[in-house]
Design an enzyme around this catalytic site. Structure first.
Site, PDB file in Angstrom:
ATOM      1  N   ARG A 100       0.846  -1.209   0.000  1.00  0.00           N
ATOM      2  CA  ARG A 100       0.000   0.000   0.000  1.00  0.00           C
ATOM      3  C   ARG A 100       0.876   1.251   0.000  1.00  0.00           C
ATOM      4  NH1 ARG A 100      -2.290  -4.011   3.213  1.00  0.00           N
ATOM      5  NH2 ARG A 100      -4.505  -4.483   2.832  1.00  0.00           N
ATOM      6  N   ARG A 163     -11.340  -9.767   9.212  1.00  0.00           N
ATOM      7  CA  ARG A 163     -10.687 -10.964   8.648  1.00  0.00           C
ATOM      8  C   ARG A 163     -10.136 -11.843   9.770  1.00  0.00           C
ATOM      9  NH1 ARG A 163      -7.771  -7.379   3.950  1.00  0.00           N
ATOM     10  NH2 ARG A 163      -9.355  -7.696   2.349  1.00  0.00           N
ATOM     11  N   HIS A 187      -2.715   0.127   8.391  1.00  0.00           N
ATOM     12  CA  HIS A 187      -3.506  -0.728   7.496  1.00  0.00           C
ATOM     13  C   HIS A 187      -2.537  -1.130   6.389  1.00  0.00           C
ATOM     14  CE1 HIS A 187      -6.588  -2.482   5.065  1.00  0.00           C
ATOM     15  NE2 HIS A 187      -6.485  -1.577   4.117  1.00  0.00           N
TER      16      HIS A 187
HETATM   17  P1  NAD Z   1      -9.970   1.471  -9.416  1.00  0.00           P
HETATM   18  O1  NAD Z   1      -8.814   1.704 -10.325  1.00  0.00           O
HETATM   19  O2  NAD Z   1     -10.973   0.439  -9.793  1.00  0.00           O
HETATM   20  O3  NAD Z   1     -10.759   2.847  -9.187  1.00  0.00           O
HETATM   21  C1  NAD Z   1     -10.123   4.048  -8.930  1.00  0.00           C
HETATM   22  C2  NAD Z   1     -10.921   5.146  -9.629  1.00  0.00           C
HETATM   23  O4  NAD Z   1     -10.376   6.414  -9.253  1.00  0.00           O
HETATM   24  C3  NAD Z   1     -10.862   5.052 -11.171  1.00  0.00           C
HETATM   25  O5  NAD Z   1     -12.187   4.951 -11.701  1.00  0.00           O
HETATM   26  C4  NAD Z   1     -10.180   6.371 -11.573  1.00  0.00           C
HETATM   27  O6  NAD Z   1     -10.669   6.911 -12.803  1.00  0.00           O
HETATM   28  C5  NAD Z   1     -10.534   7.265 -10.386  1.00  0.00           C
HETATM   29  N1  NAD Z   1      -9.685   8.442 -10.244  1.00  0.00           N
HETATM   30  C6  NAD Z   1      -8.336   8.538 -10.348  1.00  0.00           C
HETATM   31  N2  NAD Z   1      -7.943   9.816 -10.140  1.00  0.00           N
HETATM   32  C7  NAD Z   1      -9.063  10.531  -9.889  1.00  0.00           C
HETATM   33  C8  NAD Z   1      -9.309  11.890  -9.574  1.00  0.00           C
HETATM   34  N3  NAD Z   1      -8.312  12.790  -9.507  1.00  0.00           N
HETATM   35  N4  NAD Z   1     -10.585  12.279  -9.366  1.00  0.00           N
HETATM   36  C9  NAD Z   1     -11.598  11.400  -9.447  1.00  0.00           C
HETATM   37  N5  NAD Z   1     -11.431  10.088  -9.741  1.00  0.00           N
HETATM   38  C10 NAD Z   1     -10.180   9.668  -9.952  1.00  0.00           C
HETATM   39  O7  NAD Z   1      -9.352   1.155  -7.966  1.00  0.00           O
HETATM   40  P2  NAD Z   1     -10.110   0.475  -6.724  1.00  0.00           P
HETATM   41  O8  NAD Z   1      -9.856  -0.986  -6.743  1.00  0.00           O
HETATM   42  O9  NAD Z   1     -11.506   0.981  -6.659  1.00  0.00           O
HETATM   43  O10 NAD Z   1      -9.251   1.069  -5.506  1.00  0.00           O
HETATM   44  C11 NAD Z   1      -9.316   2.441  -5.197  1.00  0.00           C
HETATM   45  C12 NAD Z   1      -8.386   2.767  -4.037  1.00  0.00           C
HETATM   46  O11 NAD Z   1      -8.892   2.152  -2.854  1.00  0.00           O
HETATM   47  C13 NAD Z   1      -6.944   2.247  -4.209  1.00  0.00           C
HETATM   48  O12 NAD Z   1      -6.021   3.189  -3.724  1.00  0.00           O
HETATM   49  C14 NAD Z   1      -6.937   0.988  -3.365  1.00  0.00           C
HETATM   50  O13 NAD Z   1      -5.642   0.644  -2.913  1.00  0.00           O
HETATM   51  C15 NAD Z   1      -7.833   1.422  -2.222  1.00  0.00           C
HETATM   52  N6  NAD Z   1      -8.407   0.348  -1.401  1.00  0.00           N
HETATM   53  C16 NAD Z   1      -8.467   0.573  -0.078  1.00  0.00           C
HETATM   54  C17 NAD Z   1      -8.990  -0.393   0.769  1.00  0.00           C
HETATM   55  C18 NAD Z   1      -9.060  -0.130   2.250  1.00  0.00           C
HETATM   56  O14 NAD Z   1      -9.378  -1.046   3.005  1.00  0.00           O
HETATM   57  N7  NAD Z   1      -8.795   1.083   2.697  1.00  0.00           N
HETATM   58  C19 NAD Z   1      -9.441  -1.616   0.229  1.00  0.00           C
HETATM   59  C20 NAD Z   1      -9.391  -1.796  -1.157  1.00  0.00           C
HETATM   60  C21 NAD Z   1      -8.863  -0.799  -1.980  1.00  0.00           C
END
Ligand code: NAD
Length: 313
Positions: A100, A163, A187
């Site tokens: 991450r 989990r 995390h």
């Molecule tokens: P994804 O690529 O499917 O979606 C990300 C979206 O963000 C895309 O649609 C992209 O177009 C959009 N985006 C990028 N820059 C942008 C901006 N400036 N303004 C608006 N939209 C923008 O990715 P995902 O699988 O949905 O993951 C998203 C984030 O969440 C990642 O950083 C991932 O690591 C994180 N995540 C966190 C957890 C948690 O438990 N905190 C769990 C899973 C994923």
């Protein structure tokens, strides 16, 4: 899981408007989860990829035809700033094998531009950060938004805690919700577990499960995201359920205690600790009475996060 049965009319928000910035895998799964739970009035979806965003809204609208009390529409960052709750899922996800923390440079820039693009921000807004590395980006959003720190928190080790509780549950035949156990710290790879205070009905967990098994279970919980990402490229259902759980605790002002990435004065950063979540966000941190090794592990996690913040600012 719906919190409808916990509805306390005098304390509850009106059915809120929730803005989701980032209509990717996590953002859209969260929107769908919130729609199914029916506790909200409106979802505003925002993404730089407007075509994808439109397609997701059209697809979600088909689900709404069964439940037309909820509205879903496309919006701007300015619209998001006037919502009741904003969930930020925009940014790069982990690729197989990536940590991450590897996402920090790219996602820091995205979160800064999003938060600055939202101004002026509703002073009562609650912001839930999801984009990774979530602990550092929660802190970043706090710096740029000007909102009280308690109104911005990250969806962090609630997922790791669920989990781990599920793994322990299978071993001891007790429901995960009855196992008082928290994953804390980062995390990410520097998470730690409050084993010394873990109980079921006040009985130490070590009297129900051989403590030699603790480390292996903690490892399985910690590595689960990597394993899911290796198989299907992303994680979505667990995190969406965690985000919806935070939203319901805000909407119904439950003040339920759960792990959350929030500002902890002692470390001057955001890190995961148990806290009561209500309408004002993080209302009270409850620090477990950790043993010496666990305190050291929490301090180590804080140090890693502090170093990354310094190296990135
Ligand atoms: P994804 O690529 O499917 O979606 C990300 C979206 O963000 C895309 O649609 C992209 O177009 C959009 N985006 C990028 N820059 C942008 C901006 N400036 N303004 C608006 N939209 C923008 O990715 P995902 O699988 O949905 O993951 C998203 C984030 O969440 C990642 O950083 C991932 O690591 C994180 N995540 C966190 C957890 C948690 O438990 N905190 C769990 C899973 C994923």
């Amino acid at each position: 899981m719906s919190t409808r049965n916990n509805y306390r009319e005098k304390d509850a928000m009106k059915r809120p408007t929730i803005a989701i910035i980032g209509a990717g895998t996590v953002g859209v799964t969260t929107a769908y989860t919130l729609i199914q739970q029916q506790n909200i009035a409106k979802i505003i979806l925002i993404d730089i990829n407007e075509i994808r965003c439109k397609g997701e809204i059209d697809d979600l609208t088909d689900a709404l035809s069964f439940n037309p009390i909820i509205e879903v529409s496309m919006g701007t960052l300015k619209d998001a700033a006037q919502a009741d709750i904003v969930i930020i899922t925009a940014g790069l996800p982990q690729k197989p094998g990536q940590s991450r923390l590897d996402l920090l440079d790219a996602n820091h820039k995205i979160i800064k531009s999003i938060v600055q693009g939202m101004e002026p921000i509703n002073p009562n807004l609650i912001m839930i950060m999801v984009t990774n590395p979530v602990d550092i980006l929660t802190f970043v959003a706090q710096q740029y938004s000007g909102l009280p720190k308690q109104q911005i928190f990250g969806s962090g080790t609630l997922l790791d805690t669920q989990r781990l509780r599920s793994l322990v549950s299978k071993k001891i035949g007790i429901a995960p919700s009855s196992i008082e156990l928290y994953v804390m710290g980062e995390h990410g790879d520097n998470q730690m577990v409050s084993w010394s205070t873990a109980t079921v009905a006040g009985k130490p967990l070590s009297q129900l499960l051989d403590s030699n098994e603790f480390e292996e279970l903690a490892k399985q919980a910690r590595d689960k995201a990597y394993n899911i990402i290796a198989c299907k490229g992303s994680t979505s259902y667990g995190v969406a359920t965690c985000i919806a759980t935070y939203c319901n605790n805000i909407i119904f002002d439950t003040k339920a205690v759960m792990p959350v990435s929030c500002y902890v004065e002692q470390f001057d950063i955001c890190i995961n600790v148990p806290a009561a979540i209500g309408q004002k966000g993080v209302e009270q941190i409850i620090m477990p009475s950790l043993d010496k090794e666990e305190v050291a592990a929490l301090q180590k996690a804080a140090k890693v996060l502090q170093e990354h913040i310094k190296g990135n600012s």
